[in-house]
Write a protein that holds these residues in place. Structure first.
Motif, PDB file in Angstrom:
ATOM      1  N   LYS A 187       0.805  -1.240   0.000  1.00  0.00           N
ATOM      2  CA  LYS A 187       0.000   0.000   0.000  1.00  0.00           C
ATOM      3  C   LYS A 187       0.829   1.276   0.000  1.00  0.00           C
ATOM      4  O   LYS A 187       0.273   2.372   0.092  1.00  0.00           O
ATOM      5  N   ARG A 188       2.144   1.168  -0.119  1.00  0.00           N
ATOM      6  CA  ARG A 188       2.944   2.371  -0.292  1.00  0.00           C
ATOM      7  C   ARG A 188       2.715   2.914  -1.703  1.00  0.00           C
ATOM      8  O   ARG A 188       2.710   2.147  -2.665  1.00  0.00           O
ATOM      9  N   GLU A 189       2.539   4.230  -1.815  1.00  0.00           N
ATOM     10  CA  GLU A 189       2.310   4.833  -3.125  1.00  0.00           C
ATOM     11  C   GLU A 189       3.391   5.864  -3.417  1.00  0.00           C
ATOM     12  O   GLU A 189       3.753   6.661  -2.553  1.00  0.00           O
ATOM     13  N   PHE A 190       3.910   5.844  -4.635  1.00  0.00           N
ATOM     14  CA  PHE A 190       4.972   6.748  -5.054  1.00  0.00           C
ATOM     15  C   PHE A 190       4.524   7.534  -6.285  1.00  0.00           C
ATOM     16  O   PHE A 190       3.825   7.010  -7.153  1.00  0.00           O
ATOM     17  N   LYS A 191       4.951   8.767  -6.351  1.00  0.00           N
ATOM     18  CA  LYS A 191       4.754   9.549  -7.559  1.00  0.00           C
ATOM     19  C   LYS A 191       5.914   9.217  -8.493  1.00  0.00           C
ATOM     20  O   LYS A 191       7.083   9.336  -8.111  1.00  0.00           O
ATOM     21  N   ALA A 192       5.598   8.786  -9.704  1.00  0.00           N
ATOM     22  CA  ALA A 192       6.624   8.276 -10.610  1.00  0.00           C
ATOM     23  C   ALA A 192       6.975   9.278 -11.695  1.00  0.00           C
ATOM     24  O   ALA A 192       6.168  10.140 -12.065  1.00  0.00           O
ATOM     25  N   LYS A 193       8.175   9.143 -12.216  1.00  0.00           N
ATOM     26  CA  LYS A 193       8.644   9.946 -13.343  1.00  0.00           C
ATOM     27  C   LYS A 193       8.732   9.041 -14.566  1.00  0.00           C
ATOM     28  O   LYS A 193       9.257   7.933 -14.496  1.00  0.00           O
TER      29      LYS A 193
END
Length: 496
Positions: free
Chosen positions: A153-159
């Motif tokens: 459930k960890r969420e990351f903003k991706a490039k």
């Protein structure tokens, strides 16, 4: 009488007791092995899923509210369906009626243009512990923001590092360390019939596992590269997720399905991981993919044409057009040539050539083997860098003719010197009328006939003489130019 009945009952009880003590246990002892035999060969995916599942991610994309205006009635789920179904080989996209949805509350003080609108959901998988993620190009295409969620459930903003639409491969990056990652396999070694699983987020259902077998290992769907065909259940949202073999290795990226109804129909396709990694390495290094080109337009070689030209079998790429001033023209390649090899690698199907050339570094001097007028020729070509194709200019010439239709159903006339110069050809005749066999073969007025079997056409008189000598029991083949492209057309004399 009673005594006799009593003795019989005793004997029967004794027999049944012996049966229960000796025979039944031996039979029940056989049952587990029989059951085991009946399920022998069926795989257990549980350990593999536990091992690989944490490295499979959910990808959601958003766009700015101002970018979403002008598309009423299309919600996030429908948008994902559009992105996925538009790749279904031309099958119409099923439009779904979207339910009314409550408007999202605005953030205090934030302008409406800054609102993020959900546009799609897909899948991906981590290929390095420092956060590089592989997915499909169509999953992230047009997105303003990309978010990657792990199974914990960890969420990351991706490039978005880069995307290649030709292979439908994209590389994105999240900031992390010691992340779970998948092991890459060798897609060139897959075999039809072997078990595989797909993990992804169909319809947003995270970490869904489906299983099946490899149906075909190199299915040519008309895309830039051959795809792996499976019967694994893949649905919208699975795009970009891994196809995994029984060793827990990724052998493909789930990319497409074939459907006439808009739902899964037992046919799905995956990008081979070997090609995906080659593309991702270039994306990581430069943000784009560089491919080679030689400047030819090609088509498939049919059996009838191959036999008429003296080839043992229908293989190779038929050159329909040679780009003016391009590498192939400089090397001496001509329309009507059959390219049989590129750098000594055989061209079995025409689709093999652009893949081999595309994988060649621009500037490389390469050898191509062509079949021309009954003989092989080796030509040296310097591969250039692929660029956007230019639209070909089409010409239609309708010279007048006076002779009657020949045995092929053609009325042909000579070309003037000015016409030959304009078309950049040394000979040939113009089709004034096509009827009978020629019309059924697709010829029409304005076409230019350049060659009959392996003989170049100089003028209408020579062409008529050659046609008159044709064996009506054998298929003939003519090289026809229409506009900027050339194509061999098989015709049987007298329309037989």
């Amino acid at each position: 009488m009673k005594t006799r009945k009593f003795i019989l009952n005793k004997v029967l009880s004794l027999v049944l007791g012996i049966f229960a003590v000796t025979i039944v246990p031996s039979m029940t002892g056989l049952l587990p092995s029989a059951v085991a035999a009946s399920v022998a060969g069926l795989p257990d995916f549980t350990e593999m899923v536990e091992k690989t599942g944490p490295a499979v991610v959910n990808i959601r994309t958003t766009e700015k509210a101002k970018m979403a205006q002008g598309a009423p009635g299309i919600g996030a789920d429908d948008e994902e369906m559009q992105e996925f179904f538009k790749r279904f080989f031309g099958v119409p996209v099923p439009r779904q009626q979207q339910p009314e949805r409550p408007s999202r509350p605005k953030r205090p003080g934030a302008p409406q243009a800054d609102e993020e609108i959900a546009r799609g959901v897909g899948s991906g998988f981590i290929i390095s512990a420092d956060g590089y993620v592989l997915t499909n190009a169509h999953v992230v295409d047009g997105a303003d923001e990309v978010y990657v969620m792990l199974t914990d459930k960890r969420e990351f903003k991706a490039k978005i590092v880069g995307a290649d639409k030709r292979t439908d491969v994209a590389l994105v990056k999240i900031e992390g360390s010691n992340l779970p990652r998948l092991t890459m396999g060798d897609s060139s070694k897959v075999k039809a019939g072997e078990w595989v699983i797909a993990i992804g987020s169909p319809f947003g259902l995270d970490n869904t596992v489906t299983a099946g077998i490899i149906s075909a290992k190199a299915r040519d769907t008309g895309d830039y590269l051959p795809l792996i065909q499976t019967d694994v259940a893949v649905n919208p949202g699975n795009s970009g997720g891994p196809l995994i073999n029984m060793r827990g290795e990724v052998i493909g990226i789930n990319s497409q399905i074939y459907s006439r109804s808009g739902g899964y129909m037992g046919i799905s396709f995956a990008v081979p991981i070997d090609e995906a990694i080659r593309v991702s390495d270039q994306l990581k290094a430069t943000g784009k993919v560089t491919r080679g080109r030689i400047g030819v337009q090609i088509g498939e070689l049919t059996k009838d044409v191959a036999e008429s030209l003296g080839l043992a079998k229908a293989q190779g790429a038929l050159v329909q057009k040679v780009e003016t001033g391009g590498p192939a023209e400089k090397a001496g390649v001509e329309a009507g040539d059959i390219i049989l090899k590129f750098n000594n690698v055989a061209i079995d199907r025409s689709s093999d050539l652009p893949r081999l050339v595309g994988n060649t570094k621009p500037g490389t001097r390469s050898t191509i083997t062509v079949w021309r007028k009954g003989a092989n020729r080796d030509l040296t070509v310097t591969v250039a860098e692929m660029e956007q194709e230019k639209t070909a200019k089409r010409e239609e010439k309708k010279p007048k003719a006076e002779q009657a239709a020949n045995a092929l159903g053609l009325v042909a006339s000579d070309l003037s010197d000015a016409q030959k110069k304009e078309l950049k050809i040394d000979g040939g005749v113009a089709v004034e009328l096509a009827e009978g066999a020629a019309a059924r073969a697709g010829l029409r007025a304005g076409d230019i006939v350049l060659r009959l079997n392996n003989t170049d056409i100089k003028d209408a008189k020579q062409f008529a003489a050659l046609v008159a000598k044709l064996d009506s029991k054998k298929m003939a083949v003519i090289l026809v130019r229409r506009g900027d492209a050339s194509q061999f057309v098989p015709i049987r004399p007298n329309g037989q």
